[in-house]
Write an enzyme that holds these catalytic residues in place. Structure first.
Site, PDB file in Angstrom:
ATOM      1  N   LEU A  75       0.860  -1.181   0.000  1.00  0.00           N
ATOM      2  CA  LEU A  75       0.000   0.000   0.000  1.00  0.00           C
ATOM      3  C   LEU A  75       0.897   1.233   0.000  1.00  0.00           C
ATOM      4  O   LEU A  75       1.842   1.316   0.787  1.00  0.00           O
ATOM      5  CB  LEU A  75      -0.907   0.026   1.235  1.00  0.00           C
ATOM      6  CG  LEU A  75      -2.166  -0.847   1.210  1.00  0.00           C
ATOM      7  CD1 LEU A  75      -2.869  -0.790   2.558  1.00  0.00           C
ATOM      8  CD2 LEU A  75      -3.115  -0.403   0.108  1.00  0.00           C
ATOM      9  N   ASP A  76       0.614   2.198  -0.872  1.00  0.00           N
ATOM     10  CA  ASP A  76       1.385   3.433  -0.921  1.00  0.00           C
ATOM     11  C   ASP A  76       1.234   4.212   0.379  1.00  0.00           C
ATOM     12  O   ASP A  76       0.255   4.020   1.116  1.00  0.00           O
ATOM     13  CB  ASP A  76       0.910   4.307  -2.084  1.00  0.00           C
ATOM     14  CG  ASP A  76       1.258   3.706  -3.436  1.00  0.00           C
ATOM     15  OD1 ASP A  76       2.163   2.856  -3.481  1.00  0.00           O
ATOM     16  OD2 ASP A  76       0.624   4.089  -4.436  1.00  0.00           O
TER      17      ASP A  76
END
Length: 412
Positions: A75-76
């Protein structure tokens, strides 16, 4: 060894905004290493390592003894939500989660785009947005459902000739090969909330790209403008309606009094070049009534596009752009940032991803009773310990049930 239970398996963490997935894993190790919960695992691992051959020890990247932890799907930093995490032998099952479906909730903000396709990047271009309505966005979303071809963003983690794409972008270099589309499937895609201008707090980034970095970004975006959006993965178009994205976006030239007073056909937009003979009509999606510039135009209109950002600084403030909250369920390899970017094109404007929440990955859902809240780590083992133990017990029972019923095809 203590003789206590060895906890291994897979569970989910609620990742907060502002940190990387790798930072989450490191923080888990910081709390798990000295804990009573994972003391038996560490003792067992220490015994196993003592039995290793010299060759096995040399192949080990580090001799430090940590609880073995990994995650199944990055996940960024901007994103929050479900981060699937494996402990010990559970890390061997993480690949199972890379190919599963995932559900997301995102907010798309119109009128600007960045080099990262999200609000953490630098603004590289702005576009008209006063014409965008909920109906227009609803219509545009139709082409993104089902099996489609999607192009990853330039700041993705994909590699070209052994080098991540984001490194090319950060260095102001154009990748040596074209970024290819990839087949993905959008199983569900819906608007859950529409934000009229002036009714929300979502904003464009203040920082703007400059110099070589901006020049490379603009060159890539110009190439992107010429490409179709969300074509069918099976080679067939989902709609015969040609929308504004099929035309390269240009800043429209000043209109003559005759042009501004001439009646327009419903469902069309005026496309004008530098000379009257090139004027023509182009059919666009419902709600896309803004004039756009033809690719056949030259000279002044193109120069106007290049200076759009600097001109906007001195222009009178415009009304805040609209935004939309969308939920979706997609297959592996789907980029929500690319959806936001392409949706902006589809309505004849620009757009960026302002927020992102992963609400589900496989059977793990974003529910306080089903994920470990990240803040629980700071509360101490007396808070996170019982939760993690329960999650890993549930995982073990689930795997045993699946393997007993179908030992070959047990899945996440």
């Amino acid at each position: 060894m203590s003789g206590e239970k060895i906890y291994e398996g897979v569970f989910a963490v609620h990742k907060p905004q502002g940190i990387t997935s790798a930072e989450v894993i490191r923080n888990l190790q910081t709390h798990f290493n000295p804990s009573d919960t994972f003391k038996p695992w560490l003792e067992t691992e220490q015994i196993r390592r003592k039995r290793e051959s010299d060759r096995q020890r040399k192949r080990r990247r580090t001799q430090r003894l940590d609880v073995k932890i990994g995650h199944g799907g990055t996940l960024d930093p901007l994103a929050t939500g479900v981060l699937v995490t494996g402990i010990g032998k559970g890390t061997k099952h993480l690949n199972d989660f890379l190919g599963c479906t995932k559900s997301y909730e995102t907010v798309v903000l119109f009128g600007a785009e960045t080099d990262t396709y999200d609000r953490l990047g630098k603004v590289v271009r702005r576009g008209p947005y006063e014409h965008i309505t909920r109906d227009a966005v609803e219509k545009a979303l139709e082409k993104f459902r089902g099996k489609i071809m999607q192009r990853p963003p330039i700041f993705s983690a994909l590699k070209v000739k052994g080098k991540p794409l984001y490194e090319y972008a950060r260095e102001g270099k154009v990748p040596p090969v074209e970024i290819k589309e990839r087949p993905v499937e959008v199983k569900d895609l819906r608007i859950v909330e529409w934000y009229e201008p002036g009714t929300h707090e979502y904003q464009w980034p203040e920082e703007e790209a400059a110099g070589e970095e901006k020049a490379v970004a603009e060159k890539l975006l110009e190439k992107d403008d010429e490409l179709p959006i969300a074509t069918s993965a099976e080679g067939a178009e989902k709609s015969d309606v040609q929308d504004a994205s099929a035309t390269k976006r240009k800043t429209p030239p000043p209109q003559s009094p005759e042009a501004t007073t001439a009646p327009k056909e419903e469902g069309t937009a005026d496309v004008q070049g530098d000379s009257a003979p090139t004027a023509k009509k182009q059919k666009v999606s419902e709600g896309d009534s803004v004039p756009v510039q033809s690719e056949e135009s030259s000279g002044a209109p193109q120069e106007a596009e290049k200076s759009t950002i600097s001109e906007d600084k001195d222009a009178a403030p415009k009304a805040q752009p609209a935004a939309v909250k969308i939920v979706m369920t997609v297959t592996s390899g789907f980029y929500v940032r690319s959806l936001a970017h392409d949706l902006g094109k589809a309505v004849g404007s620009c757009a960026l991803m302002s927020s992102l929440i992963r609400t589900r990955q496989a059977h793990f859902e974003l529910d306080s009773d089903k994920v470990l809240e990240y803040k629980d780590l700071e509360a101490g083992e007396e808070v996170w310990g019982p939760k993690v133990q329960r999650f890993l017990d549930e995982w073990e029972k689930k795997r045993e049930a699946e393997e007993s019923s179908d030992p070959i095809n047990a899945s996440p």
